[in-house]
Design a protein around this motif. Structure first.
Motif, mmCIF file in Angstrom:
data_model
loop_
_atom_site.group_PDB
_atom_site.id
_atom_site.type_symbol
_atom_site.label_atom_id
_atom_site.label_comp_id
_atom_site.label_asym_id
_atom_site.label_seq_id
_atom_site.Cartn_x
_atom_site.Cartn_y
_atom_site.Cartn_z
ATOM 1 N N ALA A 8 16.773 -8.780 -9.057
ATOM 2 C CA ALA A 8 15.493 -9.074 -8.363
ATOM 3 C C ALA A 8 14.373 -8.249 -9.101
ATOM 4 O O ALA A 8 13.282 -8.578 -9.370
ATOM 5 C CB ALA A 8 15.371 -9.101 -6.746
ATOM 6 N N GLU A 9 14.817 -6.914 -9.096
ATOM 7 C CA GLU A 9 13.746 -6.242 -9.893
ATOM 8 C C GLU A 9 13.704 -6.348 -11.328
ATOM 9 O O GLU A 9 12.505 -6.163 -11.945
ATOM 10 C CB GLU A 9 14.283 -4.631 -9.679
ATOM 11 N N ARG A 12 11.252 -9.409 -11.447
ATOM 12 C CA ARG A 12 9.990 -8.956 -11.161
ATOM 13 C C ARG A 12 9.087 -8.035 -12.267
ATOM 14 O O ARG A 12 8.065 -8.339 -12.919
ATOM 15 C CB ARG A 12 9.664 -8.033 -10.070
ATOM 16 N N ALA A 15 8.347 -10.431 -15.173
ATOM 17 C CA ALA A 15 7.424 -11.580 -14.593
ATOM 18 C C ALA A 15 6.143 -10.793 -15.007
ATOM 19 O O ALA A 15 4.979 -11.491 -15.378
ATOM 20 C CB ALA A 15 7.415 -11.852 -13.358
ATOM 21 N N ALA A 16 6.038 -9.411 -14.905
ATOM 22 C CA ALA A 16 4.856 -8.514 -14.868
ATOM 23 C C ALA A 16 4.428 -8.606 -16.329
ATOM 24 O O ALA A 16 3.059 -8.397 -16.609
ATOM 25 C CB ALA A 16 5.102 -7.331 -14.548
ATOM 26 N N GLN A 32 14.504 -15.963 -6.565
ATOM 27 C CA GLN A 32 14.175 -14.613 -6.863
ATOM 28 C C GLN A 32 12.955 -14.900 -8.096
ATOM 29 O O GLN A 32 11.711 -14.346 -7.734
ATOM 30 C CB GLN A 32 15.034 -13.689 -7.377
ATOM 31 N N ASP A 35 9.768 -16.428 -6.735
ATOM 32 C CA ASP A 35 8.853 -15.585 -5.902
ATOM 33 C C ASP A 35 8.096 -14.564 -6.805
ATOM 34 O O ASP A 35 6.777 -14.379 -6.723
ATOM 35 C CB ASP A 35 9.766 -14.784 -5.046
ATOM 36 N N ALA A 36 8.613 -14.203 -7.919
ATOM 37 C CA ALA A 36 7.986 -13.248 -8.789
ATOM 38 C C ALA A 36 6.916 -14.367 -9.544
ATOM 39 O O ALA A 36 5.839 -13.731 -9.800
ATOM 40 C CB ALA A 36 9.092 -12.901 -9.734
ATOM 41 N N GLU A 39 3.862 -14.415 -7.317
ATOM 42 C CA GLU A 39 3.235 -13.341 -7.174
ATOM 43 C C GLU A 39 2.377 -13.162 -8.502
ATOM 44 O O GLU A 39 1.185 -12.648 -8.255
ATOM 45 C CB GLU A 39 4.209 -12.003 -6.989
ATOM 46 N N ARG A 40 2.666 -13.551 -9.468
ATOM 47 C CA ARG A 40 1.902 -13.184 -10.817
ATOM 48 C C ARG A 40 1.170 -14.413 -11.098
ATOM 49 O O ARG A 40 0.305 -14.247 -11.969
ATOM 50 C CB ARG A 40 2.878 -12.968 -11.848
ATOM 51 N N LYS A 87 11.170 -14.867 3.064
ATOM 52 C CA LYS A 87 11.648 -15.121 1.589
ATOM 53 C C LYS A 87 11.130 -16.418 1.390
ATOM 54 O O LYS A 87 10.926 -17.177 2.271
ATOM 55 C CB LYS A 87 13.082 -15.238 1.228
#
Length: 87
Positions: A8-9, A12, A15-16, A32, A35-36, A39-40, A87
């Motif tokens: 998951a990390e 993320r 995705a950044a 997962q 969600d990433a 967020e982005r 979630k």
């Protein structure tokens, strides 16, 4: 992914640093990544490579050859997002 990595990390962090987040896996991995991507604010490309692939099938991104063709064509679909138990 390396031994002991938190996927998951890793998702993320990836995705950044991308314009489109592609993920190959089943529903848990896709969750997962979704969600990433949310967020982005970037699109998510789903490649069915897990056990059930319910989300990919619902999007018409199954089998894998169909998903690859859709991604190459730049196909985009908007989906509703929900939250359950944080979630």
């Amino acid at each position: 992914l390396g031994a002991g990595d938190d996927y998951a990390e890793v998702i993320r962090a990836t995705a950044a640093d991308c314009d489109v987040l592609a993920v190959a896996g089943g529903d848990g991995t896709v969750q997962q990544a979704a969600d990433a991507a949310r967020e982005r604010g970037i699109p998510l490309a789903v490649l069915p490579a897990g056990t059930f692939n319910h989300f990919a099938k619902d999007l018409g991104m199954y089998p894998l050859s169909t998903a690859i063709a859709a991604i190459r064509a730049g196909t985009v679909a908007k989906v509703d997002l929900g939250e359950v138990n944080g979630k």
